[in-house]
Design a protein around this motif. Sequence first.
Motif, PDB file in Angstrom:
ATOM      1  N   ALA A 129       0.911  -1.401  -0.133  1.00 40.28           N
ATOM      2  CA  ALA A 129      -0.116  -0.063  -0.026  1.00 40.28           C
ATOM      3  C   ALA A 129       0.894   1.285   0.030  1.00 40.28           C
ATOM      4  O   ALA A 129       1.995   1.149   0.736  1.00 40.28           O
ATOM      5  N   VAL A 130       0.589   2.343  -0.526  1.00 38.36           N
ATOM      6  CA  VAL A 130       1.209   3.618  -0.800  1.00 38.36           C
ATOM      7  C   VAL A 130       0.251   4.645  -0.170  1.00 38.36           C
ATOM      8  O   VAL A 130      -0.910   4.462  -0.095  1.00 38.36           O
ATOM      9  N   LEU A 131       1.068   5.285   0.810  1.00 38.71           N
ATOM     10  CA  LEU A 131       0.532   6.558   1.338  1.00 38.71           C
ATOM     11  C   LEU A 131       0.322   7.662   0.342  1.00 38.71           C
ATOM     12  O   LEU A 131       1.328   8.198  -0.318  1.00 38.71           O
ATOM     13  N   ILE A 132      -0.733   8.305   0.319  1.00 35.24           N
ATOM     14  CA  ILE A 132      -1.005   9.589  -0.615  1.00 35.24           C
ATOM     15  C   ILE A 132      -1.707  10.648   0.613  1.00 35.24           C
ATOM     16  O   ILE A 132      -3.102  10.222   1.036  1.00 35.24           O
ATOM     17  N   GLY A 133      -1.215  11.725   0.902  1.00 30.46           N
ATOM     18  CA  GLY A 133      -1.799  12.741   1.721  1.00 30.46           C
ATOM     19  C   GLY A 133      -2.464  13.777   0.596  1.00 30.46           C
ATOM     20  O   GLY A 133      -1.826  13.879  -0.399  1.00 30.46           O
ATOM     21  N   ALA A 134      -3.369  14.490   1.226  1.00 30.47           N
ATOM     22  CA  ALA A 134      -3.966  15.595   0.366  1.00 30.47           C
ATOM     23  C   ALA A 134      -4.618  16.749   1.342  1.00 30.47           C
ATOM     24  O   ALA A 134      -4.985  16.313   2.163  1.00 30.47           O
ATOM     25  N   SER A 135      -4.248  18.049   0.632  1.00 32.08           N
ATOM     26  CA  SER A 135      -5.405  18.936   1.222  1.00 32.08           C
ATOM     27  C   SER A 135      -5.521  19.938   0.067  1.00 32.08           C
ATOM     28  O   SER A 135      -5.054  19.821  -1.068  1.00 32.08           O
ATOM     29  N   THR A 136      -6.174  20.966   0.464  1.00 35.53           N
ATOM     30  CA  THR A 136      -6.518  21.949  -0.705  1.00 35.53           C
ATOM     31  C   THR A 136      -5.645  23.080  -0.584  1.00 35.53           C
ATOM     32  O   THR A 136      -5.947  24.203  -1.402  1.00 35.53           O
ATOM     33  N   ASP A 137      -4.479  22.900  -0.097  1.00 30.45           N
ATOM     34  CA  ASP A 137      -3.476  23.827  -0.163  1.00 30.45           C
ATOM     35  C   ASP A 137      -2.576  23.792  -1.387  1.00 30.45           C
ATOM     36  O   ASP A 137      -2.797  22.602  -2.072  1.00 30.45           O
ATOM     37  N   THR A 138      -1.840  24.696  -1.893  1.00 29.48           N
ATOM     38  CA  THR A 138      -0.939  24.690  -3.001  1.00 29.48           C
ATOM     39  C   THR A 138       0.165  23.661  -2.778  1.00 29.48           C
ATOM     40  O   THR A 138       0.784  23.640  -1.628  1.00 29.48           O
ATOM     41  N   ALA A 139       1.202  23.250  -3.919  1.00 25.82           N
ATOM     42  CA  ALA A 139       2.433  22.720  -3.657  1.00 25.82           C
ATOM     43  C   ALA A 139       3.376  23.499  -3.091  1.00 25.82           C
ATOM     44  O   ALA A 139       4.099  22.880  -2.219  1.00 25.82           O
ATOM     45  N   HIS A 140       3.536  24.890  -3.307  1.00 20.07           N
ATOM     46  CA  HIS A 140       4.510  25.457  -2.522  1.00 20.07           C
ATOM     47  C   HIS A 140       4.080  25.801  -0.932  1.00 20.07           C
ATOM     48  O   HIS A 140       4.974  25.990  -0.090  1.00 20.07           O
ATOM     49  N   VAL A 141       2.729  25.824  -0.741  1.00 18.31           N
ATOM     50  CA  VAL A 141       2.542  25.735   0.864  1.00 18.31           C
ATOM     51  C   VAL A 141       2.628  24.359   1.487  1.00 18.31           C
ATOM     52  O   VAL A 141       3.582  24.561   2.304  1.00 18.31           O
ATOM     53  N   HIS A 142       2.586  23.394   0.701  1.00 20.45           N
ATOM     54  CA  HIS A 142       3.198  22.019   1.363  1.00 20.45           C
ATOM     55  C   HIS A 142       4.456  22.192   1.445  1.00 20.45           C
ATOM     56  O   HIS A 142       4.989  21.654   2.692  1.00 20.45           O
ATOM     57  N   PHE A 143       5.160  22.718   0.610  1.00 20.83           N
ATOM     58  CA  PHE A 143       6.879  22.738   0.465  1.00 20.83           C
ATOM     59  C   PHE A 143       7.379  23.505   1.806  1.00 20.83           C
ATOM     60  O   PHE A 143       8.046  23.236   2.559  1.00 20.83           O
ATOM     61  N   ALA A 144       6.864  24.771   2.024  1.00 11.94           N
ATOM     62  CA  ALA A 144       6.842  25.561   2.797  1.00 11.94           C
ATOM     63  C   ALA A 144       6.594  24.923   4.229  1.00 11.94           C
ATOM     64  O   ALA A 144       7.646  25.153   5.261  1.00 11.94           O
ATOM     65  N   TRP A 145       5.516  24.096   4.501  1.00  7.40           N
ATOM     66  CA  TRP A 145       5.220  23.559   5.698  1.00  7.40           C
ATOM     67  C   TRP A 145       6.109  22.479   6.144  1.00  7.40           C
ATOM     68  O   TRP A 145       6.721  22.136   7.272  1.00  7.40           O
ATOM     69  N   ARG A 146       6.319  21.518   5.090  1.00  8.26           N
ATOM     70  CA  ARG A 146       7.368  20.679   5.277  1.00  8.26           C
ATOM     71  C   ARG A 146       8.961  21.056   5.778  1.00  8.26           C
ATOM     72  O   ARG A 146       9.580  20.633   6.615  1.00  8.26           O
ATOM     73  N   ARG A 147       9.133  22.244   5.059  1.00 12.38           N
ATOM     74  CA  ARG A 147      10.642  22.824   5.378  1.00 12.38           C
ATOM     75  C   ARG A 147      10.517  23.431   6.728  1.00 12.38           C
ATOM     76  O   ARG A 147      11.614  23.500   7.224  1.00 12.38           O
ATOM     77  N   SER A 148       9.383  23.896   7.278  1.00 17.24           N
ATOM     78  CA  SER A 148       9.351  24.371   8.553  1.00 17.24           C
ATOM     79  C   SER A 148       9.423  23.485   9.815  1.00 17.24           C
ATOM     80  O   SER A 148       9.307  23.920  10.743  1.00 17.24           O
ATOM     81  N   ASP A 149       9.074  22.138   9.463  1.00 23.91           N
ATOM     82  CA  ASP A 149       8.788  21.338  10.801  1.00 23.91           C
ATOM     83  C   ASP A 149       9.675  20.028   9.971  1.00 23.91           C
ATOM     84  O   ASP A 149       9.196  19.336   9.290  1.00 23.91           O
ATOM     85  N   PRO A 150      10.486  19.615  11.037  1.00 25.94           N
ATOM     86  CA  PRO A 150      11.437  18.622  10.609  1.00 25.94           C
ATOM     87  C   PRO A 150      10.665  17.170  10.724  1.00 25.94           C
ATOM     88  O   PRO A 150      10.807  16.150  10.146  1.00 25.94           O
TER      89      PRO A 150
END
Length: 180
Positions: free
Chosen positions: A70-91
Amino acid sequence: MLTVGDKLPELTLPVQQGTSALPAGETIDLADTGGKWKILFYWPKDFTFVCPTEIVGYGELKGDFADRDAVLIGASTDTAHVHFAWRRSDPQLAEADFPWIADNKKELASALGILDAEEGVAFRATFIVDPDNIIQHVMVNGLNVGRNPAETLRVLDALQTDELCPCNWTTGQEVLRPAA
């Protein structure tokens, strides 16, 4: 809302994964199963409080899901750039190394029927999808209550037995065998 027995919408959507480079138009094709199960889970919004606990929880079980094809796929209604910024902000989020769909056009959330009309974001919805892209399990929570990723893993295990599994069944326990 789509439910058990419905086919997952066959959309190609923007996706973000990792923290090494800015998003550059990467996509995910939901029609491509690769012969694997999908665990698709939506959270309402990036940079919030309950959502990262769920993402980290699912991320910690990524290997267990992979062991079950099984593969995990997450999702929200935010943009790819917002996802990227959030990932970068939290280890911890940076370590949640699976694709995050950037459904800012709300195409998939609308097709699944999981948009909160008042807030304009997706509910906390989890879909277990089989290798034929058929939805086999759906769980939807309101915006304020987090999920239990271990329960998603337990349900996947039960579905993969293709047997009758009683309440609270876990791997290794007996399945139900009706008398002949």
